[in-house]
Design an enzyme around this catalytic site. Structure first.
Site, PDB file in Angstrom:
ATOM      1  N   CYS A  42      56.829  68.814 -17.514  1.00  9.52           N
ATOM      2  CA  CYS A  42      57.809  69.851 -17.918  1.00  9.52           C
ATOM      3  C   CYS A  42      57.274  70.498 -19.187  1.00  9.52           C
ATOM      4  O   CYS A  42      57.787  70.275 -20.278  1.00  9.52           O
ATOM      5  CB  CYS A  42      59.179  69.239 -18.167  1.00  9.52           C
ATOM      6  SG  CYS A  42      59.742  68.070 -16.906  1.00  9.52           S
ATOM      7  N   GLY A  55      56.737  73.638 -20.653  1.00 10.37           N
ATOM      8  CA  GLY A  55      57.111  74.757 -21.514  1.00 10.37           C
ATOM      9  C   GLY A  55      57.818  74.320 -22.794  1.00 10.37           C
ATOM     10  O   GLY A  55      58.565  73.348 -22.773  1.00 10.37           O
ATOM     11  N   PRO A  56      57.523  75.008 -23.928  1.00 12.05           N
ATOM     12  CA  PRO A  56      56.663  76.175 -24.085  1.00 12.05           C
ATOM     13  C   PRO A  56      55.188  75.878 -24.357  1.00 12.05           C
ATOM     14  O   PRO A  56      54.414  76.793 -24.560  1.00 12.05           O
ATOM     15  CB  PRO A  56      57.290  76.877 -25.289  1.00 12.05           C
ATOM     16  CG  PRO A  56      57.832  75.758 -26.122  1.00 12.05           C
ATOM     17  CD  PRO A  56      58.314  74.717 -25.155  1.00 12.05           C
ATOM     18  N   LYS A 113      53.313  70.563 -27.003  1.00 11.23           N
ATOM     19  CA  LYS A 113      52.818  69.217 -26.718  1.00 11.23           C
ATOM     20  C   LYS A 113      51.627  69.292 -25.756  1.00 11.23           C
ATOM     21  O   LYS A 113      50.702  68.469 -25.838  1.00 11.23           O
ATOM     22  CB  LYS A 113      53.924  68.350 -26.126  1.00 11.23           C
ATOM     23  CG  LYS A 113      55.116  68.132 -27.057  1.00 11.23           C
ATOM     24  CD  LYS A 113      56.145  67.242 -26.402  1.00 11.23           C
ATOM     25  CE  LYS A 113      57.410  67.128 -27.229  1.00 11.23           C
ATOM     26  NZ  LYS A 113      58.196  68.390 -27.247  1.00 11.23           N
ATOM     27  N   GLU A 134      55.195  73.848 -15.234  1.00 15.78           N
ATOM     28  CA  GLU A 134      56.404  74.434 -15.815  1.00 15.78           C
ATOM     29  C   GLU A 134      57.017  75.372 -14.786  1.00 15.78           C
ATOM     30  O   GLU A 134      56.407  76.359 -14.398  1.00 15.78           O
ATOM     31  CB  GLU A 134      56.062  75.202 -17.097  1.00 15.78           C
ATOM     32  CG  GLU A 134      57.197  76.041 -17.641  1.00 15.78           C
ATOM     33  CD  GLU A 134      58.491  75.268 -17.843  1.00 15.78           C
ATOM     34  OE1 GLU A 134      59.543  75.731 -17.351  1.00 15.78           O
ATOM     35  OE2 GLU A 134      58.455  74.187 -18.475  1.00 15.78           O
ATOM     36  N   CYS A 161      64.527  66.094 -26.836  1.00 16.79           N
ATOM     37  CA  CYS A 161      64.892  66.519 -28.186  1.00 16.79           C
ATOM     38  C   CYS A 161      66.412  66.444 -28.309  1.00 16.79           C
ATOM     39  O   CYS A 161      67.093  67.429 -28.587  1.00 16.79           O
ATOM     40  CB  CYS A 161      64.386  67.931 -28.465  1.00 16.79           C
ATOM     41  SG  CYS A 161      64.580  68.379 -30.204  1.00 16.79           S
TER      42      CYS A 161
END
Length: 456
Positions: free
Chosen positions: A262, A264-265, A268, A287, A384
């Site tokens: 996963c 995006g953006p 990482k 993504e 996050c």
């Protein structure tokens, strides 16, 4: 009278956030550039925009008292002008008469003369009492402690409760007010130097926890990023640690295949790409949102190696590549409650129902990441958000569903070996387990990181 350009820019951005669900951090720089604001006016526009958006819930409570009506009964353009003016009156050194007059002018321009008379009355009522008196009046309205803390620190009460539960899981419920206060402080800009490909500039200061992080003080970091072809890039230290936890959990063997499921953006992804290159591994990214996939491609464009970027549903992508990857990052879509300090409007957009919807997707992506692992491969599940329904609940149930196919790694110990300084990760249970970073304790976004290994 005319409205000063900095206030006009702030109002326009606030209106776009309210009306179109726009993102202030994306709109504001462009709006400042279009208005050709000087440095001082740009700083004022930034403070007015972020300060108003961050404390919106508190200002709404003030406005309701001053107007003797619910904010739901106030036309949106009028309400946004009142919020902006209330912020200036109660939380800045802007002269009250200037805040009142320009607020009334904004209302007159966007809602007409009758509405401007209403706004004049409300703003003059707010300006007649000092901030301390307003705080006491607003807090009197709270029905319980969560609402009181939410009003005082400008967080919805449901988020206050979720943060309290997450801290209590570490035995640190007493840190709640420190966390809420930290969410209301704009973070300093941190950058990452992609390891093996770039070094921080000479004037840089090393950051506290990430071995690849640095700060360069004030100013726009964009020229530095452009000059380095993206090898020096803006990135929160928590995000840096999340990527490094996967790449440095154990030594890299040449020929390993890695997947950022996963991506995006792409921050990482870029860091993982540099780490993979240094170890002789290869990285692929996925993504599903085309616009975000474009950001990932831009993020890795400066790497001296190819990073293919697919645009599939992560669950389908993993199912088609079962057992192929030695390391998989599942940086799952989440509520973003861990980044409220840098996305001030996000706290007012999210609802408790969002958590249930996202947690179902997070479970499926966790399982997909497990399926994509080769025997002995490592999975990093990252969000996050500190909300327990998006963190420990996901990994606990994921391990149960895996039925012995994966085992938890000592994420806290691995992060401790990566960080420049010892990390206080709370009073966690004994044994291997996940790690939760916090803005008030570590100076990072509230990043959750959990590492697992596929049993050979």
């Amino acid at each position: 009278m005319k409205v000063q350009p900095s206030r006009r820019v702030a109002f326009d951005v606030i209106r776009a956030v309210s009306e179109s669900d726009a993102y202030a951090n994306l709109l504001l720089p462009a709006a400042i550039s279009r208005a050709a604001l000087n440095t001082a006016d740009a700083a004022l526009a930034t403070e007015l925009t972020y300060g108003t958006l961050r404390r919106r819930g508190y200002y709404d409570a003030v406005i309701e008292v001053a107007a003797s009506r619910s904010v739901e009964r106030i036309d949106p353009p009028v309400l946004d002008a009142l919020r902006l003016s209330a912020h200036q009156i109660l939380s800045t050194r802007v002269a009250s008469h200037a805040a009142v007059n320009e607020g009334v002018e904004l209302v007159r321009a966007h809602a007409g003369r009758a509405a401007s008379g209403f706004a004049n009355g409300v703003l003059r009522a707010i300006s007649r009492e000092d901030p301390g008196t307003w705080r006491a009046r607003v807090l009197e309205r709270a029905r319980n402690n969560a609402e009181r803390l939410g009003l005082d620190h400008a967080h919805p009460a449901w988020i206050v409760r979720a943060l309290r539960r997450a801290l209590a899981a570490e035995g640190r419920e007493g840190e709640l007010e420190a966390l809420l206060a930290a969410d209301n402080v704009s973070p300093t800009v941190t950058m990452a130097a992609l390891p093996g490909l770039a070094d921080p500039p000479e004037r840089a200061r090393r950051t506290a926890v990430s071995p690849v992080g640095f700060r360069v003080g004030g100013g726009d970091p964009e020229p530095l990023m452009t000059a380095s072809n993206g090898l020096l890039r803006v990135q929160d230290e928590g995000s840096q640690l999340a990527a490094l936890a996967l790449s440095r959990a154990m030594p890299v063997r040449a020929g390993e295949r890695w997947l950022d499921l996963c991506a995006g953006p792409g921050g990482k992804t870029a860091l993982l790409g540099a780490e993979a290159l240094a170890g002789g591994a290869s990285l692929e990214a996925n993504e599903p949102v085309p616009a975000r996939a474009g950001l990932v491609r831009r993020a890795v464009a400066g790497l001296p190696t190819e990073v293919p970027v697919s645009e599939e549903d992560g669950r389908d992508r993993a199912a088609a590549a079962a057992g192929l990857y030695d390391r998989v990052l599942v940086d799952a879509p989440c509520t973003g409650l861990g980044a409220l300090r840098r996305r001030p409007e996000a706290r007012w957009r999210k609802q408790p129902a969002d958590v249930a919807e996202l947690s179902a997707l997070q479970e499926e992506l966790f399982d997909a990441g497990v399926r994509a692992l080769a025997p002995g491969g490592i999975l990093a599940y990252v969000t996050c958000s500190p909300h327990l329904a998006e963190t420990t609940a996901i990994v606990t149930e994921g391990v149960r569903r895996a039925s012995g196919a994966i085992e938890a790694l000592d994420t806290r110990g691995i992060l401790g070996g990566i960080s420049r300084v010892p990390l206080d990760l709370g009073d966690a249970p004994a044994g291997p387990g996940p790690a939760q970073l916090w803005p008030h304790r570590h100076g990072t976004d509230a990043m959750f990181i959990a590492l697992f290994r596929r049993v050979a």
